[in-house]
Design a protein around this motif. Structure first.
Motif, PDB file in Angstrom:
ATOM      1  N   CYS A 314       0.858  -1.179   0.000  1.00  0.00           N
ATOM      2  CA  CYS A 314       0.000   0.000   0.000  1.00  0.00           C
ATOM      3  C   CYS A 314       0.897   1.234   0.000  1.00  0.00           C
ATOM      4  O   CYS A 314       2.043   1.164   0.477  1.00  0.00           O
ATOM      5  CB  CYS A 314      -0.895   0.002   1.239  1.00  0.00           C
ATOM      6  N   ASN A 315       0.431   2.325  -0.534  1.00  0.00           N
ATOM      7  CA  ASN A 315       1.207   3.568  -0.602  1.00  0.00           C
ATOM      8  C   ASN A 315       2.615   3.335  -1.159  1.00  0.00           C
ATOM      9  O   ASN A 315       3.601   3.878  -0.675  1.00  0.00           O
ATOM     10  CB  ASN A 315       1.305   4.227   0.783  1.00  0.00           C
ATOM     11  N   GLY A 316       2.690   2.490  -2.188  1.00  0.00           N
ATOM     12  CA  GLY A 316       3.949   2.253  -2.873  1.00  0.00           C
ATOM     13  C   GLY A 316       4.871   1.270  -2.203  1.00  0.00           C
ATOM     14  O   GLY A 316       6.020   1.094  -2.642  1.00  0.00           O
ATOM     15  N   GLY A 317       4.425   0.606  -1.161  1.00  0.00           N
ATOM     16  CA  GLY A 317       5.289  -0.302  -0.417  1.00  0.00           C
ATOM     17  C   GLY A 317       5.370  -1.697  -1.017  1.00  0.00           C
ATOM     18  O   GLY A 317       4.453  -2.130  -1.719  1.00  0.00           O
ATOM     19  N   PRO A 318       6.460  -2.420  -0.713  1.00  0.00           N
ATOM     20  CA  PRO A 318       6.558  -3.832  -1.103  1.00  0.00           C
ATOM     21  C   PRO A 318       5.733  -4.683  -0.151  1.00  0.00           C
ATOM     22  O   PRO A 318       5.031  -4.160   0.714  1.00  0.00           O
ATOM     23  CB  PRO A 318       8.054  -4.114  -0.970  1.00  0.00           C
ATOM     24  N   LYS A 319       5.833  -5.988  -0.251  1.00  0.00           N
ATOM     25  CA  LYS A 319       5.051  -6.878   0.608  1.00  0.00           C
ATOM     26  C   LYS A 319       5.400  -6.634   2.076  1.00  0.00           C
ATOM     27  O   LYS A 319       6.494  -6.144   2.414  1.00  0.00           O
ATOM     28  CB  LYS A 319       5.299  -8.338   0.251  1.00  0.00           C
ATOM     29  N   ALA A 320       4.473  -6.976   2.953  1.00  0.00           N
ATOM     30  CA  ALA A 320       4.662  -6.750   4.384  1.00  0.00           C
ATOM     31  C   ALA A 320       5.942  -7.427   4.877  1.00  0.00           C
ATOM     32  O   ALA A 320       6.212  -8.577   4.567  1.00  0.00           O
ATOM     33  CB  ALA A 320       3.463  -7.299   5.160  1.00  0.00           C
ATOM     34  N   GLY A 321       6.737  -6.660   5.616  1.00  0.00           N
ATOM     35  CA  GLY A 321       7.973  -7.178   6.177  1.00  0.00           C
ATOM     36  C   GLY A 321       9.201  -6.930   5.337  1.00  0.00           C
ATOM     37  O   GLY A 321      10.322  -6.971   5.843  1.00  0.00           O
ATOM     38  N   ALA A 322       9.024  -6.669   4.037  1.00  0.00           N
ATOM     39  CA  ALA A 322      10.167  -6.386   3.165  1.00  0.00           C
ATOM     40  C   ALA A 322      10.683  -4.975   3.441  1.00  0.00           C
ATOM     41  O   ALA A 322       9.930  -4.094   3.858  1.00  0.00           O
ATOM     42  CB  ALA A 322       9.761  -6.540   1.705  1.00  0.00           C
ATOM     43  N   TRP A 323      11.969  -4.755   3.176  1.00  0.00           N
ATOM     44  CA  TRP A 323      12.551  -3.440   3.429  1.00  0.00           C
ATOM     45  C   TRP A 323      12.028  -2.437   2.417  1.00  0.00           C
ATOM     46  O   TRP A 323      12.032  -2.667   1.211  1.00  0.00           O
ATOM     47  CB  TRP A 323      14.075  -3.499   3.371  1.00  0.00           C
ATOM     48  N   PHE A 324      11.567  -1.295   2.911  1.00  0.00           N
ATOM     49  CA  PHE A 324      11.007  -0.212   2.091  1.00  0.00           C
ATOM     50  C   PHE A 324      11.989   0.947   2.210  1.00  0.00           C
ATOM     51  O   PHE A 324      11.878   1.792   3.096  1.00  0.00           O
ATOM     52  CB  PHE A 324       9.628   0.142   2.643  1.00  0.00           C
ATOM     53  N   ALA A 325      12.977   0.977   1.314  1.00  0.00           N
ATOM     54  CA  ALA A 325      14.127   1.873   1.454  1.00  0.00           C
ATOM     55  C   ALA A 325      13.738   3.350   1.503  1.00  0.00           C
ATOM     56  O   ALA A 325      14.211   4.099   2.361  1.00  0.00           O
ATOM     57  CB  ALA A 325      15.119   1.623   0.326  1.00  0.00           C
ATOM     58  N   SER A 326      12.880   3.791   0.610  1.00  0.00           N
ATOM     59  CA  SER A 326      12.508   5.207   0.593  1.00  0.00           C
ATOM     60  C   SER A 326      11.725   5.582   1.846  1.00  0.00           C
ATOM     61  O   SER A 326      11.840   6.710   2.357  1.00  0.00           O
ATOM     62  CB  SER A 326      11.694   5.532  -0.669  1.00  0.00           C
ATOM     63  N   TYR A 327      10.949   4.637   2.337  1.00  0.00           N
ATOM     64  CA  TYR A 327      10.189   4.899   3.561  1.00  0.00           C
ATOM     65  C   TYR A 327      11.132   5.013   4.755  1.00  0.00           C
ATOM     66  O   TYR A 327      10.944   5.872   5.633  1.00  0.00           O
ATOM     67  CB  TYR A 327       9.176   3.767   3.791  1.00  0.00           C
ATOM     68  N   ALA A 328      12.143   4.163   4.788  1.00  0.00           N
ATOM     69  CA  ALA A 328      13.138   4.224   5.863  1.00  0.00           C
ATOM     70  C   ALA A 328      13.864   5.571   5.847  1.00  0.00           C
ATOM     71  O   ALA A 328      14.118   6.156   6.903  1.00  0.00           O
ATOM     72  CB  ALA A 328      14.135   3.082   5.714  1.00  0.00           C
ATOM     73  N   GLU A 329      14.190   6.062   4.662  1.00  0.00           N
ATOM     74  CA  GLU A 329      14.840   7.374   4.551  1.00  0.00           C
ATOM     75  C   GLU A 329      13.949   8.459   5.134  1.00  0.00           C
ATOM     76  O   GLU A 329      14.419   9.359   5.851  1.00  0.00           O
ATOM     77  CB  GLU A 329      15.145   7.688   3.086  1.00  0.00           C
ATOM     78  N   ALA A 330      12.651   8.393   4.819  1.00  0.00           N
ATOM     79  CA  ALA A 330      11.718   9.398   5.331  1.00  0.00           C
ATOM     80  C   ALA A 330      11.602   9.316   6.855  1.00  0.00           C
ATOM     81  O   ALA A 330      11.530  10.345   7.539  1.00  0.00           O
ATOM     82  CB  ALA A 330      10.345   9.206   4.683  1.00  0.00           C
ATOM     83  N   LEU A 331      11.585   8.106   7.395  1.00  0.00           N
ATOM     84  CA  LEU A 331      11.506   7.944   8.847  1.00  0.00           C
ATOM     85  C   LEU A 331      12.696   8.602   9.541  1.00  0.00           C
ATOM     86  O   LEU A 331      12.545   9.262  10.573  1.00  0.00           O
ATOM     87  CB  LEU A 331      11.460   6.452   9.212  1.00  0.00           C
ATOM     88  N   VAL A 332      13.875   8.400   8.981  1.00  0.00           N
ATOM     89  CA  VAL A 332      15.081   9.014   9.565  1.00  0.00           C
ATOM     90  C   VAL A 332      15.034  10.534   9.411  1.00  0.00           C
ATOM     91  O   VAL A 332      15.340  11.272  10.346  1.00  0.00           O
ATOM     92  CB  VAL A 332      16.343   8.425   8.892  1.00  0.00           C
ATOM     93  N   HIS A 333      14.630  10.999   8.248  1.00  0.00           N
ATOM     94  CA  HIS A 333      14.555  12.444   7.995  1.00  0.00           C
ATOM     95  C   HIS A 333      13.576  13.132   8.927  1.00  0.00           C
ATOM     96  O   HIS A 333      13.817  14.259   9.401  1.00  0.00           O
ATOM     97  CB  HIS A 333      14.152  12.682   6.530  1.00  0.00           C
ATOM     98  N   ASN A 334      12.461  12.463   9.205  1.00  0.00           N
ATOM     99  CA  ASN A 334      11.400  13.053  10.041  1.00  0.00           C
ATOM    100  C   ASN A 334      11.518  12.647  11.516  1.00  0.00           C
ATOM    101  O   ASN A 334      10.564  12.798  12.274  1.00  0.00           O
ATOM    102  CB  ASN A 334      10.029  12.636   9.530  1.00  0.00           C
ATOM    103  N   ARG A 335      12.667  12.152  11.893  1.00  0.00           N
ATOM    104  CA  ARG A 335      12.853  11.657  13.252  1.00  0.00           C
ATOM    105  C   ARG A 335      12.515  12.724  14.272  1.00  0.00           C
ATOM    106  O   ARG A 335      12.841  13.915  14.099  1.00  0.00           O
ATOM    107  CB  ARG A 335      14.296  11.207  13.454  1.00  0.00           C
ATOM    108  N   ARG A 336      11.898  12.273  15.368  1.00  0.00           N
ATOM    109  CA  ARG A 336      11.579  13.192  16.438  1.00  0.00           C
ATOM    110  C   ARG A 336      12.879  13.763  17.034  1.00  0.00           C
ATOM    111  O   ARG A 336      13.821  13.031  17.324  1.00  0.00           O
ATOM    112  CB  ARG A 336      10.815  12.450  17.536  1.00  0.00           C
ATOM    113  N   ALA A 337      12.911  15.069  17.198  1.00  0.00           N
ATOM    114  CA  ALA A 337      14.129  15.736  17.687  1.00  0.00           C
ATOM    115  C   ALA A 337      14.392  15.364  19.137  1.00  0.00           C
ATOM    116  O   ALA A 337      13.480  15.134  19.905  1.00  0.00           O
ATOM    117  CB  ALA A 337      13.969  17.237  17.572  1.00  0.00           C
TER     118      ALA A 337
END
Length: 337
Positions: A314-337
């Motif tokens: 969903c929302n451009g992701g691969p199957k559940a549990g697979a690594w979603f590289a662009s999503y991981a980048e966004a998580l790090v970028h938006n990390r809580r300060a």
């Protein structure tokens, strides 16, 4: 009638010694009564320092670490850097039906040995309940006959070691979606928790999150699933709600389940709820996981969901549990300060 000889009166010395012995016996009895009246230390009453002794174990070959290595080999340096950033933090280790009954024990043992060298406590997640995810993106799991055998292998590997188990995320909350599973699922979870308790392994059961199932409903499911044998319950796994929301909800559930302890997943709640549970945009890593002081029902804030692992197709992701590289980048970028 035979005449009996009157008993000689005891000497003063013997009487004094007798009184002393009686006093000692009374003191010992009183001490014994006090000891028996004192509540025994159990999984539910241990301190957080004991439950999570040494702090949280960080798996060297975690999902994020392995993703980083693969991305580096492909020359995707930015994506690899994000995965490496996530890999610096302790994340729970998931045990699913991708590990057979024969494979799961050695895998657990490998991490237990590594945790022992670190002097830390590993957190494992069981995720193989029959009809997992009610057939949605993370569908799978063992059969009702296979699951108890697999769980015995898990418990056997853990017995005698320091570890914590998160038992089957979504398993109880999702009964709202597939109520027909209750008659199978609740006894299986209860049996698993009883066996973990017998092995002295603290377990936490599924309580969904603060915006899903009402506390009164959830508490009844937890009781049927054997919460009384567990350390407590967990909330917010793979979800995004703020800690304050989760604590307010968890305290209500705790009071309804005999003051159970709880842990909260903060792996991806750094930017709060974004309107959907499946790979939502704008989310960020939450605060660093840590064990609490134990002055409330909250035992720890943990990274239970592996940040960067997809929620599903969903929302451009691969199957559940697979690594979603662009999503991981966004998580790090938006990390809580």
């Amino acid at each position: 009638m035979t005449q009996t000889t009157p008993r000689a009166r005891p000497s003063l010395r013997r009487r004094v010694l007798g009184l002393v012995a009686l006093a000692v016996a009374v003191t010992a009895l009183a001490a014994g009564c006090t000891a028996t009246q004192k509540a025994p230390v159990t999984i539910r009453t241990e301190s957080t320092k004991t439950i999570f002794a040494g702090g949280l174990y960080r798996q060297r070959d975690s999902v994020a670490h392995n993703a980083a290595m693969a991305l580096e080999a492909e020359g995707k340096t930015t994506a690899a850097a994000a995965a490496n950033e996530i890999a610096k933090t302790p994340v729970a280790i998931w045990l699913g039906d991708n590990y057979s009954t024969k494979q799961v024990g050695p895998f657990i043992t490998k991490n237990l040995e590594a945790a022992k060298k670190q002097g830390t406590t590993p957190v494992f997640v069981t995720y193989a309940i029959p009809n997992r995810d009610c057939g949605d993106f993370s569908a799978g799991g063992f059969s009702a006959a296979e699951y108890p055998v697999w769980m015995k292998a898990v418990t056997s590997a853990l017995k005698g070691h320091r570890a914590v188990v998160i038992v089957e995320p979504d398993s109880l909350a999702m009964l709202s979606n597939c109520p027909s599973q209750a008659d199978t699922r609740l006894p299986l979870i209860r049996q698993s928790v009883e066996e973990l308790a017998a092995a002295k392994i603290p377990a936490y059961l599924d309580a969904g999150n603060s915006h899903w199932v009402q506390p009164t409903v959830m508490s009844e499911r937890l009781k049927k699933a054997g919460i009384q044998y567990a350390r407590g319950f967990f909330t917010n796994v793979a979800s995004f709600y703020p800690v304050d929301d989760e604590r307010s909800y968890a305290e209500k559930v705790s009071k309804l389940t005999g003051d159970s302890h709880y842990v909260i997943d903060v792996s991806r709640n750094g930017q709060g709820w974004k309107g959907t549970w499946c790979n939502p945009e704008g989310t960020g890593l939450g605060q660093d996981p840590h064990v609490s002081a134990g002055t409330t029902g909250l035992d720890a804030l943990l990274w239970i969901k592996s940040p960067g692992a997809s929620d599903g197709t969903c929302n451009g992701g691969p199957k559940a549990g697979a690594w979603f590289a662009s999503y991981a980048e966004a998580l790090v970028h938006n990390r809580r300060a």
